[in-house]
Write a protein that holds these residues in place. Structure first.
Motif, PDB file in Angstrom:
ATOM      1  N   THR A   1      25.488  -9.791   3.965  1.00 21.61           N
ATOM      2  CA  THR A   1      25.807 -11.209   3.375  1.00 21.61           C
ATOM      3  C   THR A   1      24.213 -11.490   2.511  1.00 21.61           C
ATOM      4  OG1 THR A   1      24.927 -12.364   5.230  1.00 21.61           O
ATOM      5  CG2 THR A   1      27.213 -12.123   4.802  1.00 21.61           C
ATOM      6  N   LYS A   2      24.063 -12.243   1.670  1.00 19.70           N
ATOM      7  CA  LYS A   2      22.809 -12.408   1.174  1.00 19.70           C
ATOM      8  C   LYS A   2      21.874 -13.290   2.184  1.00 19.70           C
ATOM      9  CE  LYS A   2      20.948 -15.663  -2.408  1.00 19.70           C
ATOM     10  NZ  LYS A   2      21.290 -16.559  -3.489  1.00 19.70           N
ATOM     11  N   GLY A   3      20.651 -12.351   1.970  1.00 20.02           N
ATOM     12  CA  GLY A   3      19.493 -12.800   3.074  1.00 20.02           C
ATOM     13  C   GLY A   3      19.423 -11.754   4.081  1.00 20.02           C
ATOM     14  N   ASP A   4      20.665 -10.947   4.345  1.00 24.44           N
ATOM     15  CA  ASP A   4      20.383 -10.037   5.577  1.00 24.44           C
ATOM     16  C   ASP A   4      19.538  -9.090   5.487  1.00 24.44           C
ATOM     17  OD1 ASP A   4      22.639 -11.158   6.656  1.00 24.44           O
ATOM     18  OD2 ASP A   4      24.184  -9.526   6.273  1.00 24.44           O
ATOM     19  N   GLU A   5      18.978  -8.487   6.639  1.00 27.80           N
ATOM     20  CA  GLU A   5      18.053  -7.378   6.399  1.00 27.80           C
ATOM     21  C   GLU A   5      18.972  -6.022   6.269  1.00 27.80           C
ATOM     22  OE1 GLU A   5      15.514  -4.878   9.756  1.00 27.80           O
ATOM     23  OE2 GLU A   5      15.350  -7.288   9.783  1.00 27.80           O
ATOM     24  N   VAL A   6      18.504  -5.417   5.096  1.00 29.86           N
ATOM     25  CA  VAL A   6      19.334  -4.266   4.860  1.00 29.86           C
ATOM     26  C   VAL A   6      18.611  -2.993   5.001  1.00 29.86           C
ATOM     27  CG1 VAL A   6      20.691  -3.207   2.950  1.00 29.86           C
ATOM     28  CG2 VAL A   6      20.299  -5.616   3.116  1.00 29.86           C
ATOM     29  N   ALA A   7      16.964  -2.949   4.606  1.00 28.85           N
ATOM     30  CA  ALA A   7      16.267  -1.841   4.839  1.00 28.85           C
ATOM     31  C   ALA A   7      15.123  -2.138   5.241  1.00 28.85           C
ATOM     32  CB  ALA A   7      16.396  -1.149   3.262  1.00 28.85           C
ATOM     33  N   VAL A   8      14.277  -0.951   5.761  1.00 22.61           N
ATOM     34  CA  VAL A   8      12.869  -1.252   6.153  1.00 22.61           C
ATOM     35  C   VAL A   8      11.943  -0.109   5.480  1.00 22.61           C
ATOM     36  CG1 VAL A   8      11.538  -0.818   8.435  1.00 22.61           C
ATOM     37  CG2 VAL A   8      13.882  -1.833   8.478  1.00 22.61           C
ATOM     38  N   VAL A   9      10.816  -0.721   4.901  1.00 26.01           N
ATOM     39  CA  VAL A   9       9.837   0.216   4.449  1.00 26.01           C
ATOM     40  C   VAL A   9       8.653   0.163   5.153  1.00 26.01           C
ATOM     41  CG1 VAL A   9       9.323  -1.741   2.680  1.00 26.01           C
ATOM     42  CG2 VAL A   9       8.660   0.705   2.321  1.00 26.01           C
ATOM     43  N   GLU A  10       7.987   1.150   5.451  1.00 29.88           N
ATOM     44  CA  GLU A  10       6.843   1.380   6.308  1.00 29.88           C
ATOM     45  C   GLU A  10       5.643   1.989   5.323  1.00 29.88           C
ATOM     46  OE1 GLU A  10       6.998   3.245  10.069  1.00 29.88           O
ATOM     47  OE2 GLU A  10       8.900   2.029  10.689  1.00 29.88           O
ATOM     48  N   SER A  11       4.561   1.285   5.502  1.00 29.95           N
ATOM     49  CA  SER A  11       3.183   1.700   4.689  1.00 29.95           C
ATOM     50  C   SER A  11       2.371   2.071   5.513  1.00 29.95           C
ATOM     51  CB  SER A  11       2.827   0.769   3.523  1.00 29.95           C
ATOM     52  OG  SER A  11       2.406  -0.456   4.412  1.00 29.95           O
ATOM     53  N   VAL A  12       1.117   2.582   5.183  1.00 31.01           N
ATOM     54  CA  VAL A  12      -0.055   2.630   6.059  1.00 31.01           C
ATOM     55  C   VAL A  12      -0.362   1.213   6.470  1.00 31.01           C
ATOM     56  CG1 VAL A  12      -0.544   4.789   4.768  1.00 31.01           C
ATOM     57  CG2 VAL A  12      -1.574   2.713   3.996  1.00 31.01           C
TER      58      VAL A  12
ATOM     59  N   GLY B   1       0.847  -1.173   0.109  1.00 30.76           N
ATOM     60  CA  GLY B   1       0.079   0.009  -0.118  1.00 30.76           C
ATOM     61  C   GLY B   1       0.906   1.420  -0.040  1.00 30.76           C
ATOM     62  N   ASP B   2       0.425   2.306   0.400  1.00 33.57           N
ATOM     63  CA  ASP B   2       0.720   3.667   0.394  1.00 33.57           C
ATOM     64  C   ASP B   2       2.184   3.535   1.392  1.00 33.57           C
ATOM     65  OD1 ASP B   2      -0.848   4.596  -1.397  1.00 33.57           O
ATOM     66  OD2 ASP B   2      -2.137   5.566   0.180  1.00 33.57           O
ATOM     67  N   ILE B   3       3.244   3.867   0.863  1.00 35.25           N
ATOM     68  CA  ILE B   3       4.511   3.796   1.648  1.00 35.25           C
ATOM     69  C   ILE B   3       4.749   5.138   2.200  1.00 35.25           C
ATOM     70  CG2 ILE B   3       7.261   3.514   1.304  1.00 35.25           C
ATOM     71  CD1 ILE B   3       5.944   0.869   0.392  1.00 35.25           C
ATOM     72  N   VAL B   4       5.117   5.109   3.456  1.00 34.98           N
ATOM     73  CA  VAL B   4       5.185   6.475   4.037  1.00 34.98           C
ATOM     74  C   VAL B   4       6.807   6.538   4.625  1.00 34.98           C
ATOM     75  CG1 VAL B   4       2.791   6.674   4.738  1.00 34.98           C
ATOM     76  CG2 VAL B   4       4.449   5.615   6.411  1.00 34.98           C
ATOM     77  N   PHE B   5       7.465   5.590   4.673  1.00 37.06           N
ATOM     78  CA  PHE B   5       8.740   5.627   5.331  1.00 37.06           C
ATOM     79  C   PHE B   5       9.647   4.643   4.833  1.00 37.06           C
ATOM     80  CE2 PHE B   5      12.083   4.713   8.588  1.00 37.06           C
ATOM     81  CZ  PHE B   5      12.600   5.731   8.906  1.00 37.06           C
ATOM     82  N   VAL B   6      10.956   5.001   4.346  1.00 41.92           N
ATOM     83  CA  VAL B   6      11.974   4.023   4.103  1.00 41.92           C
ATOM     84  C   VAL B   6      13.425   4.325   4.722  1.00 41.92           C
ATOM     85  CG1 VAL B   6      13.358   3.092   2.098  1.00 41.92           C
ATOM     86  CG2 VAL B   6      11.053   3.803   1.647  1.00 41.92           C
ATOM     87  N   GLU B   7      13.730   3.291   5.317  1.00 47.26           N
ATOM     88  CA  GLU B   7      15.236   3.392   6.052  1.00 47.26           C
ATOM     89  C   GLU B   7      16.096   2.730   5.249  1.00 47.26           C
ATOM     90  OE1 GLU B   7      17.124   1.478   9.805  1.00 47.26           O
ATOM     91  OE2 GLU B   7      15.325   2.614  10.153  1.00 47.26           O
ATOM     92  N   VAL B   8      17.253   3.419   4.656  1.00 48.49           N
ATOM     93  CA  VAL B   8      18.219   2.625   3.814  1.00 48.49           C
ATOM     94  C   VAL B   8      19.184   2.257   4.683  1.00 48.49           C
ATOM     95  CG1 VAL B   8      17.171   3.594   1.671  1.00 48.49           C
ATOM     96  CG2 VAL B   8      19.013   4.673   2.863  1.00 48.49           C
ATOM     97  N   PRO B   9      20.293   1.591   3.961  1.00 51.40           N
ATOM     98  CA  PRO B   9      21.583   1.424   4.958  1.00 51.40           C
ATOM     99  C   PRO B   9      22.449   2.402   4.529  1.00 51.40           C
ATOM    100  CG  PRO B   9      21.612   0.149   2.657  1.00 51.40           C
ATOM    101  CD  PRO B   9      20.010   0.853   2.977  1.00 51.40           C
ATOM    102  N   GLU B  10      23.548   2.437   5.382  1.00 46.61           N
ATOM    103  CA  GLU B  10      24.752   3.152   5.055  1.00 46.61           C
ATOM    104  C   GLU B  10      25.629   2.713   4.143  1.00 46.61           C
ATOM    105  OE1 GLU B  10      25.315   6.148   7.091  1.00 46.61           O
ATOM    106  OE2 GLU B  10      23.339   5.846   7.939  1.00 46.61           O
TER     107      GLU B  10
END
Length: 124
Positions: free
Chosen positions: A47-58, A32-41
């Protein structure tokens, strides 16, 4: 330039050993509507499969996983002020990060466009 897809609904567009990573149209539509994105540094290693970023929606928050191992070389700073780019252009301006791929053989575990299309068809 080759695009691959993960079962977690990330895409990676590979060019000269560097992959640009985002989420698929299917994923952004489900969120749905994306309201926030957290990206890595830049400079972070994953490594493959690691959590790299977070996306928040409504609707929910969701983790973005790295489809390959490598070092972050760039992040999409436009997402900080305009997270909706992920909705309007998930496979273009809404990219999350670029990663210098450590082992290109990891791409063999990902799907091509036809494989991903069949994969999401099986989810519906």
């Amino acid at each position: 330039m080759t695009i691959y897809y993960s079962e977690d609904h990330e895409w990676i567009n590979v060019e000269s050993g560097v992959g640009t990573v985002g989420i698929t149209d299917y994923a952004q539509n489900a969120l749905g509507d994306i309201v926030f994105v957290e990206v890595p540094e830049v400079g972070d290693d994953f490594t493959k499969g690691d959590e790299v970023a977070v996306v928040e929606s409504v609707k929910a928050a969701s983790e973005i996983y790295s489809p390959v191992a490598g070092e972050i070389t760039a992040v999409n700073e436009d997402l900080e002020d305009n997270a909706a780019l992920v909705n309007s252009s998930p496979d273009g301006d809404g990219w999350f990060f670029k990663i210098k791929i450590s082992d290109e053989s990891e791409l063999e575990d990902l799907m091509d466009a036809a494989g991903y299309k069949a994969f999401i068809a099986g989810l519906e």
